[in-house]
Each structure stands twice: as structure tokens, then as C-alpha cells.
Enzyme design. Structure first.
Site, mmCIF file in Angstrom:
data_model
loop_
_atom_site.group_PDB
_atom_site.id
_atom_site.type_symbol
_atom_site.label_atom_id
_atom_site.label_comp_id
_atom_site.label_asym_id
_atom_site.label_seq_id
_atom_site.Cartn_x
_atom_site.Cartn_y
_atom_site.Cartn_z
ATOM 1 N N LYS B 78 0.851 -1.190 0.000
ATOM 2 C CA LYS B 78 0.000 0.000 0.000
ATOM 3 C C LYS B 78 0.888 1.241 0.000
ATOM 4 O O LYS B 78 1.866 1.313 0.760
ATOM 5 C CB LYS B 78 -0.893 -0.018 1.252
ATOM 6 C CG LYS B 78 -1.952 1.083 1.269
ATOM 7 C CD LYS B 78 -2.845 0.994 2.517
ATOM 8 C CE LYS B 78 -3.990 1.998 2.489
ATOM 9 N NZ LYS B 78 -4.860 1.896 3.677
ATOM 10 N N SER B 158 -9.872 2.155 2.591
ATOM 11 C CA SER B 158 -8.944 2.833 1.723
ATOM 12 C C SER B 158 -7.952 1.930 1.002
ATOM 13 O O SER B 158 -7.371 2.337 0.018
ATOM 14 C CB SER B 158 -8.154 3.855 2.551
ATOM 15 O OG SER B 158 -7.321 3.187 3.496
ATOM 16 N N SER B 182 -10.344 -0.002 6.823
ATOM 17 C CA SER B 182 -9.671 0.117 5.526
ATOM 18 C C SER B 182 -8.995 -1.147 5.024
ATOM 19 O O SER B 182 -8.556 -1.199 3.879
ATOM 20 C CB SER B 182 -8.639 1.245 5.578
ATOM 21 O OG SER B 182 -9.274 2.487 5.413
#
Lengths: 483, 491
Positions: B78, B158, B182
Site C-alpha cells: 500500500k 482505503s 480500511s
């Protein structure tokens, strides 16, 4: 009673409290491993944490915490076993994270006190409200470029202790005495070097005035005063200004002011366009600071002897006067020096030499006790030569000057210069005879009753002997010869 | 042998160690898949050269018989984890041109375990979002399609890039972070497994902060076992993060097959929301039934403060964010927009140009709730509520060993849907924020499909630092569900 400003409309009393920022002595910063030494090239002592790079996290430096605890213990204050770091949010170019990590609601140290001595010998206790740890900001340099500011982050993140006093201070002298004593304690503890010129100790002074017996009136804060003398002057100047405001029918408004030492007045700080709302909240990157009581006890046990205790001990163990003791403990290094000289010797003599000849020599040569040209050991050996009557006190002063100049050993100087005291009665008798013979008139006057002349003869004999005559023997022989 | 991109981490590990597959082959297969399916926009940065270099090194170690736990396993990272020498964006313009000179602790551990870095995955800007539509690098497309509907769906957020990349088989696993859901919500939306471990389990050092007291790293993978393998490598005490916990890291993988015999599983009645879809309710009931059949005891429990969790979260998270994001000021790194005025003008211009709308909204909310006069009513109150939510769980642990809930109130929605009202979007986190507020481990396991053929997840929440039970329960659900549906778009 106390310090009063006589205004046109009557007497006024000063109410004053100090907020002192003391830079913690530590190898690295409060939350990072970067170094803290003063005067390094700009931006050479900055870690990614200090520069608030993305993803960087603060980790409390145990030594800084220990220093705050030591300071708290030295201020006879309550050590809070549970305290917390908060964020104080505001934007400024030398505040990389956009917030300062501080302790707003739960400081590490609570109430304590400092005893100050005033010139007239009276003592007063000034309350300490709290001591908390916080980060220093960086430095903005506005004079390096016509339109831009330069930022030096060396200082960013360095640990500061903010030490807040109660509004117990009632005169400029007390403000000065408080700061002097606080600095002395910090230096004894080794928690802050107390250097106000380099900014490692800075004071914000809160001042108001009131009629005796009244409650508090509005106060003003005079920011960043950087010497003890200026603190005293600022208290005086600001108090007089406020008296003038009140007496002319005006009202003191709460504001931040600066002291202008050149003109001896305070003036309002340029007001910021936006009022700050610091939005304090607990720093979620840090757990509450929980102290192990055993660790605090260990720090208490290993605390050095502080000036008040030391002065008491000097009076008790060395039979010094309160004044001498206070002078000698003013700096820890001086006290240590004195003790090294006094140990096993005539302490009163040692005190006189340290406070007299040594201080004068340091003053003259611009040295400090730490860089003294005469070591405590050497001075001690000089006093030993007086004690065993190798030399007289007067010759010793001469030897001492030589020691200051050359750093040579006192016994070596005495030998090289032939300063050894003459205890040979024959030699003294010869000198006495010579002096009496050369001053027949004076001898006659003395015999006619002018006793005061005895001192004159002593001086003449000593002079004739190059100062080396044993004073007691000289006296004895003279008495006999004149008698 | 299945295609390299269809392998699980456990399978790939086995093939690699038997030398039946090389790390280079495995890496190349994923790199080419990622390039071919770049339309999903799952990656912000592909690090092909680095990946091949990592793979070559892994092959050497494998040849010497010196394989480490993740030797040769290609992962997506990420783009919130700082990676040394690799551009790191947080999906924001404000970090324009920022290449970290340091490596986050979690990624460093992964590389030290032998993993291969494929690249940096897309996310909502600064991890703020539940749809991966707030990224400055464009939205991520969910590889799943709703039956009879050609619209692009959101992958959740997210960690949408990580979830989409894992689901579409562009990597074997990915790192992610979870502040309010997330990891778990995008895992649920993409039919993958995502675990947010206990707060303090993974170091936050080097992860770009959103809300420090809630942020936790965790993995997204395709099986519970794979998630366990990754989490073990990511976990551990880090002296550089004062909030990381100095506790031993158990062998999570060993717990996956442990079973649930004798466990007490709680089903919180407050998670049954009005208007929740029948598919979700029946999936939840089925999940409970599976666990009962596997030997667990199912108990209804009460977590009475649940309804306050979402508003509480949307005060605390923005409050912390408003302060955490103050450092993006155009002075030291990233974007600087200098309109030629004073310092305030520099700040305003830089931050206006650098932050997207959602980030700006949260900074404003956070600034507001911390302001003088509002602090007590909002932030302080929210902290008290947070303590009550944590206490709800503490009490539940006296009765049960784990808690079963749906992962999300809906399946994936179309891009552009729920975009007009931020509050509707915030509702996505309703089942997940509680674990963040209480600091508890929570996993999302794919357990079925809704009427549109989209994956739905079940969430298992456990006691602090008891990820093993969470994995055991998740493993049981995975075995019972036999979830084998595949996304429409995949390598």
C-alpha cells in the site's frame, strides 16, 4: 512591609510569577536520537523525526525524563508518576510537525518550592506550580535573504523544561533572587547549564500590580527576557508602567510585551493577525508516561547535595559564617574547590584564600574556577606551608602570585626564591638590632609611651628580612629588645 | 500446476522450496498481469526492476537452501508505507516528488523475510475513504462485476488497490492499513481475506499517519492461511514506535486449522441494523450455523454502545488527522505552491492545491472538534464514548472468545454511487470501526455472494493479542463456506 511602589494615589504592591524555559542537558533530543550541542552548522543535527518526515514517530528519551525528575526532586516538588504528552498545534516554518509536543494537562512535576535569600538576609519561599517537558522549536533566520526566511532545525526537538512559579514574587529583587537560585539548583543538578546568553535558560515574566490587601489585577507577560538583570529591570519597568496606567484612570489590558533593555521599558509585542487556538490534545503517538516509583527513588538517592544543604553543612562542619557559606556554594565547582582545599586544613583560612586571593586572581585573569591556574591541590599545599610555618601568610601571597603566573608548585617557588621563613633567633636578633640602631629617635618615642610604634618596628624588621622573618619570633625578639 | 498467479502464498512457498517454480517466473507472471490489467489502476507505482532483482536474490537463496519465510513471494505494498528509494505518495498530490530515505518497519520485515516488492498500490488519499475514489492517482476498479451490470464497482477503501490487486491476482498478497475498516471493508468487497491485528501488533514506524491511535497495518490475501503467514512476518515489537507492543508473535499459521470446538462465539444484537439487506442477514446467520456445526457455542451478546461508534470515530479520526497532516506545509518536502506572499499564503496555496476534497473535509472537521469551546463537547466526549465501547468488549470477553458480525452493511457499490453525501459513505465503516476504537483484532473472510453475485464478508473480532483465535474461527468459516467464486477480471 515589603517592596512598595509609591504612586500618586497611594502605595502599590507588585505581583509577579516566572515561567522559565530551561534546556535539558542531554546528549540527544527529547524524542529523537539527534545531537543537541550548541553552535553546530545549521541543519546538521536533525533527524527525520525532528524534520517531521512522513511516518516518523517520537520515542521519549529516558535521560531527558530522568533530568526532569531530578529537577523536580531538586525543587522539592511532587513527582507525578503518571503524566502525558499533548500536542500544541500551530503553524510556523520552524515547527516542522505543525505541533509542539508538550505536557499541557498532566505535567511530570507538580508543586514544589524554592527558598531565596535576599540582600538583607531574609529568606522567602517561592512556590513552584509545575514543571513540564516539551520540545523546542527550530530557528528562523530572517536576515539571510531579502524575501525568504532560512530555517535551522538543529534546536527543533531539543528537550526543554518549563518551570512555572506561583505568583509569589513581590519585588524586582525577589525575581532576580528566584531566577538566580533556580539557575543555581539546575546547575548543581546538572540538568541545565543555565546559560542565558546562549538561550538555554529563558524567562517569561508575568507581572501585575495591586493595592496592598487587594486580589489580583490584570497581568501582562513580558516574554523572553535573557538575563537576570533584565528580569529585575523588566519587573520594575512593567510594574511602574501599570501603576501609571491605573493611576491615570486607564485599565491594564492582558497582553504579551517585550523588554527593551536599551531604553529600560516594556512595549507590546507585535500582535499576531490571528489569535492562536492551540487545539491541545493528547499525542496519540505516545503512551502516557508512567514512572516506576523505584526509579524515582533511585534518582532521589543519587541526587547531588544542593546549595542550601551544602551551605548548612559548610556552616556546621567548617564553622563558616552564613555569608561565606553562601558565597562558596554559589557554584558547585567553587564549593568543590573549597572543600578540596579545606579538607584536613584550617577551613576558615581556606575560605579566606578562596574568596580573597583566588577570586581576585580569577577576576584578573578572566578565568573561571574550572580553568583556574591554581588547582585546589596546589592551593592546599600552599596553605600547608603556612601551617607548618615554612612561610608566613604574607610571603604566601607572594608565592600565590607566582603560582598564578607560572603554575609552579608552591614549595618549589619557596625554595627557588629562598622564601623560607627565618626562625633562627640569632638572625632575627641581628635584624632587630640593626633596625633599632637605625631608628634611635623612634625607639626613644616608643619608650616614652608611644606604643603604637611597635607595629612600625615590626614592619621595619620584616622589611630588613625580606619578609621572611617568623612573625611571632619577630614580635618576641622586638618586645624583648625594646622592653 | 495452476497458473503462478492463481497460487496461494502457501502453495507458492511449497513450489518455490521444491524448486518446481522459480521466484523469477512467479514475479514475471505477476508483473505482466499487473501491466496487462493496469486498467484496474490498482498500482500507483510498479517497481519491475526492483521486483526482478529481489526475485533473482530469492532464487539464489532458494538454490542454496537458505529460504526465508516469504522467500520469492511477490507482494503489493500500500502506498502509505514509506519505501526507501521508491516514490511514496499516500495517493496525494501534496507528497509530489517525495521519495523516502527510509524503509517502514513493516516493509523492512517483509523484505528481510524474502518477499519481492512488485510495487506500490493505490489507496484513498491519506487512507481517507471507503471507496478508493479519493486518490489523486484516480479511482481503483473492483475486479468483480455485478451480475447483469457493466458498471465499474468500487473495491472499497482505503486499501482498495491492495484488495483489487490481490483479488485480480496481480500479487499473491499485499500490505494494507486499517483505521476504521480500511483493510476489512475492501477485503469484503473483493472476496479476499483481510486482517487488522491488535493495535500495537505491527509497528507504525514509516507508515504515513492518518489517525495514530487507530491506524494499524495488516495483510490482505486470498486465504486465511496466507493472511496468517503474512501477518506473522509483519508483526513484532519496534522500539521506534512507542505504541507498539512488546509481546511475542505466535505462529498464526498454526492456529488457522485449530478448529472452534468448545469456543464461545458472540453475536452482538446491536449489529442488526434496520434496513440491512436480507443477503447480509442470512449470511451472518449461516456463519453462526457453520460455527455451531463445527463445535462452537453461539451466544447472543450485547455491545450497548455500538450505535455511538461511528460518530465517535468520525470525531477522533479527523481530530488526529488534522494534526498529523499539519506537517504537509510545503516547507521541507513534497509539493510547494508559492504564490509569492507571506508564509501563510504559502501554506494556504500549497495545502489547497495538495489536498483533495475529502482530506480537506476531515482536516476541517478535526480542527473544529479540537477548537477551544468545542473540545469538551466533541473530542473529550468522543474519548469517553471510546472508553465505553472498549468496556463493552471487555465485558463481552467474560462471556465469549470471539465475536461474529457482518464485515460491511452492503456489497460493493458502483463508482459514483454514495458520492453525494459523505455520511452515507461513512456508514460503510459501521461494523468495522468498533475494533479500531477498542484496539481489537478483526478479520474479514469471504463467506458468500449477494443476489448480484458480489462477495460478502463475515468479520471475526477477538480479544487483544488473540489473533490466533481470530484465525481459528476465520479458518473454520473459510472451510465451511467453501468460497470459490472468482472475480470477472483477473490474470
Amino acid at each position: 512591609m515589603g517592596y512598595i511602589i509609591e504612586g500618586r494615589t497611594g502605595p502599590w504592591e507588585i505581583v509577579c510569577g516566572l515561567e522559565v524555559h530551561a534546556q535539558v542537558i542531554s546528549k540527544s533530543k527529547l524524542f529523537s536520537g539527534a545531537a543537541t550541542s550548541f553552535g553546530a552548522a545549521p541543519n546538521t543535527q536533525v533527524s527525520f523525526v525532528d524534520a517531521a518526515f512522513p511516518g516518523m514517530l517520537p520515542v521519549p528519551n529516558r535521560e531527558c525524563i530522568a533530568q526532569a525528575i531530578r529537577t523536580g526532586l531538586g525543587l522539592k516538588a511532587q513527582i507525578n508518576l503518571w503524566s502525558r504528552f499533548d500536542r500544541k498545534n500551530y503553524f510556523y516554518a520552524d515547527l516542522p510537525a505543525g505541533y509542539q509536543i508538550s505536557q499541557y494537562q498532566h505535567p511530570i512535576v507538580g508543586r514544589g518550592e524554592i527558598t531565596v535569600e535576599l540582600a538583607d538576609g531574609t529568606r522567602r519561599n517561592i512556590g513552584i506550580t509545575r514543571l513540564h517537558l516539551e520540545q523546542d522549536a527550530g530557528k528562523s533566520l530572517h536576515d539571510q535573504h531579502p524575501t525568504k526566511s532560512y530555517i535551522d532545525l538543529n534546536r527543533a526537538g531539543v528537550a526543554l523544561m518549563e518551570i512555572v512559579s506561583e505568583p509569589d514574587i513581590r519585588s524586582p529583587e525577589e525575581a532576580g533572587a528566584y531566577l538566580t537560585k533556580l539557575r543555581q539548583i539546575l546547575r548543581y543538578l546538572g540538568t541545565c547549564d543555565g546559560n542565558m546568553e546562549e538561550g538555554s535558560l529563558r524567562a517569561d515574566v508575568n507581572i501585575s500590580v495591586r493595592r496592598p490587601g487587594e486580589g489580583y489585577r490584570t497581568r501582562c507577560e513580558v516574554k523572553n527576557v535573557n538575563s537576570i538583570r533584565f528580569v529585575m529591570q523588566a519587573v520594575e519597568a512593567e510594574a511602574r508602567r501599570q501603576v501609571e496606567v491605573w493611576e491615570s484612570g486607564g485599565e491594564v489590558v492582558q497582553e504579551t510585551r517585550l523588554f527593551d533593555p536599551a531604553r529600560g521599558v516594556t512595549r507590546p509585542m507585535r500582535t499576531k493577525e490571528h489569535a492562536h487556538d492551540y487545539r491541545y490534545f493528547p499525542d496519540p503517538d505516545l503512551l502516557p508516561l508512567e514512572l516506576d516509583p523505584e526509579w524515582v527513588e533511585e534518582l532521589r538517592r543519587t541526587l547531588p547535595e544542593l546549595p542550601d544543604a551544602k551551605a548548612e553543612r559548610f556552616q556546621r562542619d567548617y564553622q563558616l559564617s552564613a555569608y561565606d557559606a553562601r558565597v562558596l556554594v554559589a557554584e558547585r565547582a567553587t564549593a568543590d574547590y573549597f572543600e578540596a582545599v579545606a579538607r584536613g586544613r584550617d577551613a576558615k583560612l581556606a575560605a579566606n584564600w578562596v574568596m580573597g586571593e583566588l577570586f581576585a586572581a580569577l577576576n584578573r585573569t578572566g578565568r573561571t574556577i574550572e580553568t583556574s591556574p591554581v588547582s585546589a591541590d596546589a592551593l592546599g599545599r600552599l596553605l600547608d606551608l603556612i601551617a607548618d610555618e615554612t612561610i608566613s601568610g604574607r610571603i604566601a601571597k607572594q608565592v600565590f602570585e607566582e603560582m598564578v603566573e607560572t603554575g609552579a608548585d608552591p614549595a618549589a617557588i619557596v625554595d627557588a626564591k629562598g622564601l623560607r621563613q627565618v626562625k633562627d633567633t640569632g638572625a632575627i636578633e641581628a635584624a632587630v638590632a640593626q633596625v633599632l640602631a637605625a631608628n634611635a629617635e623612634k625607639v626613644a618615642e616608643y619608650k616614652a609611651g608611644k606604643d603604637k610604634l611597635f607595629g612600625f618596628f615590626v614592619g621595619q624588621v620584616m622589611k630588613a628580612m625580606g619578609g621572611k622573618g617568623n612573625p611571632a619570633l619577630v614580635n618576641e625578639v622586638l618586645k624583648r629588645a625594646l622592653g | 500446476m495452476s497458473k503462478p498467479t492463481d497460487l496461494t502464498i502457501a502453495e507458492a512457498r511449497d513450489l518455490l522450496s521444491r524448486r518446481a517454480l522459480s521466484a523469477r517466473e512467479l514475479t514475471e507472471a505477476h508483473l505482466s498481469a499487473a501491466e496487462r490489467l493496469s486498467s484496474l489502476n490498482a498500482f500507483i507505482t510498479l517497481t519491475a526492476e526492483r521486483a526482478l532483482r529481489d526475485a533473482a536474490r530469492s532464487d539464489e537463496r532458494l538454490a542454496r537452501g537458505e529460504a526465508r519465510p516469504l522467500e520469492g513471494i511477490p507482494l503489493g505494498i500500500k502506498d502509505l508505507f514509506c519505501t526507501e528509494g521508491i516514490r511514496t505518495t499516500a495517493a496525494s498530490r501534496i507528497l509530489d516528488g517525495f521519495t523516502p530515505p527510509y524503509e517502514s518497519t513493516v516493509t523492512r520485515k517483509l523484505w528481510e523475510a524474502g518477499a519481492v516488492c512488485l510495487g506500490k498500490t493505490n489507496l484513498d488519499e491519506f487512507a481517507m475513504g471507503s471507496s478508493n475514489t479519493t486518490s489523486a492517482f484516480g479511482h481503483v476498479v473492483n475486479p468483480w462485476r455485478r451480475r447483469g451490470d457493466n458498471r465499474d464497482l468500487v473495491p472499497g477503501g482505503s486499501s482498495g488497490g491492495s484488495a483489487a490487486a490481490v483479488a485480480a491476482r496481480l500479487c499473491l498478497g499485499a500490505t494494507a492499513t486499517d483505521t476504521g475498516g480500511s483493510i476489512r471493508q475492501p477485503a469484503a468487497f473483493t472476496g479476499t481475506v483481510g486482517i487488522k491485528p491488535t493495535y500495537g501488533r505491527c509497528s507504525r514506524w514509516g507508515i504515513i499517519a492518518f489517525a495514530s491511535s487507530l491506524d494499524q497495518a495488516g495483510p490482505i490475501a486470498r486465504t486465511v492461511r496466507d493472511a496468517a503467514i503474512l501477518l506473522r512476518a509483519m508483526s513484532g515489537f519496534d522500539p521506534k514506535d512507542s505504541t507498539s507492543a512488546d509481546v511475542p508473535v505466535p505462529d498464526f499459521e498454526a492456529a488457522v486449522g485449530r478448529g472452534v470446538q468448545g469456543l464461545k462465539i458472540g453475536v452482538p444484537k446491536e449489529y442488526r441494523l434496520s434496513g440491512m439487506s436480507a443477503a447480509i442477514i442470512s449470511l451472518w446467520e449461516r456463519g453462526a450455523a457453520w460455527l455451531r456445526e463445527a463445535g462452537a457455542e453461539i451466544r447472543e451478546i450485547s455491545l450497548p454502545h455500538t450505535k455511538y461508534a461511528l460518530p465517535c470515530y468520525y470525531i477522533i479520526a479527523p481530530a488526529e488527522a488534522s494534526s498529523n497532516l499539519a506537517r504537509y506545509d510545503g516547507v521541507r518536502f513534497g509539493l510547494r505552491v508559492d504564490p509569492g506572499g507571506d508564509l501563510d499564503d504559502l501554506y494556504a496555496a500549497t495545502r489547497a492545491a495538495g489536498f483533495g476534497a475529502e482530506v480537506r473535509r476531515r482536516i476541517l472537521i478535526g480542527t473544529y472538534v479540537l477548537s477551544a469551546g468545542y473540545y469538551d463537547a466533541y473530542y473529550l466526549k468522543a474519548q469517553k464514548v471510546r472508553a465505553l465501547i472498549a468496556r463493552d468488549f471487555d465485558r463481552a470477553w467474560a462471556e465469549v472468545d470471539a465475536i461474529l458480525t457482518p464485515a460491511t452493511p452492503t456489497s460493493a457499490f458502483a463508482i459514483g454511487e454514495k458520492q453525494d453525501d459523505p455520511v452515507t459513505m461513512y456508514l460503510n465503516d459501521v461494523f468495522t470501526v468498533t475494533a479500531n476504537l477498542a484496539g481489537l483484532p478483526g478479520i474479514s473472510v469471504p463467506a458468500g455472494l449477494d443476489e448480484g453475485g458480489l462477495p460478502l464478508g463475515l468479520q471475526v473480532i477477538g480479544r487483544p493479542f488473540d489473533e490466533e483465535t481470530v484465525f481459528a474461527v476465520a479458518g473454520a468459516i473459510e472451510r465451511a463456506a467453501g468460497f470459490d467464486a472468482l472475480p470477472a477480471v483477473r490474470a
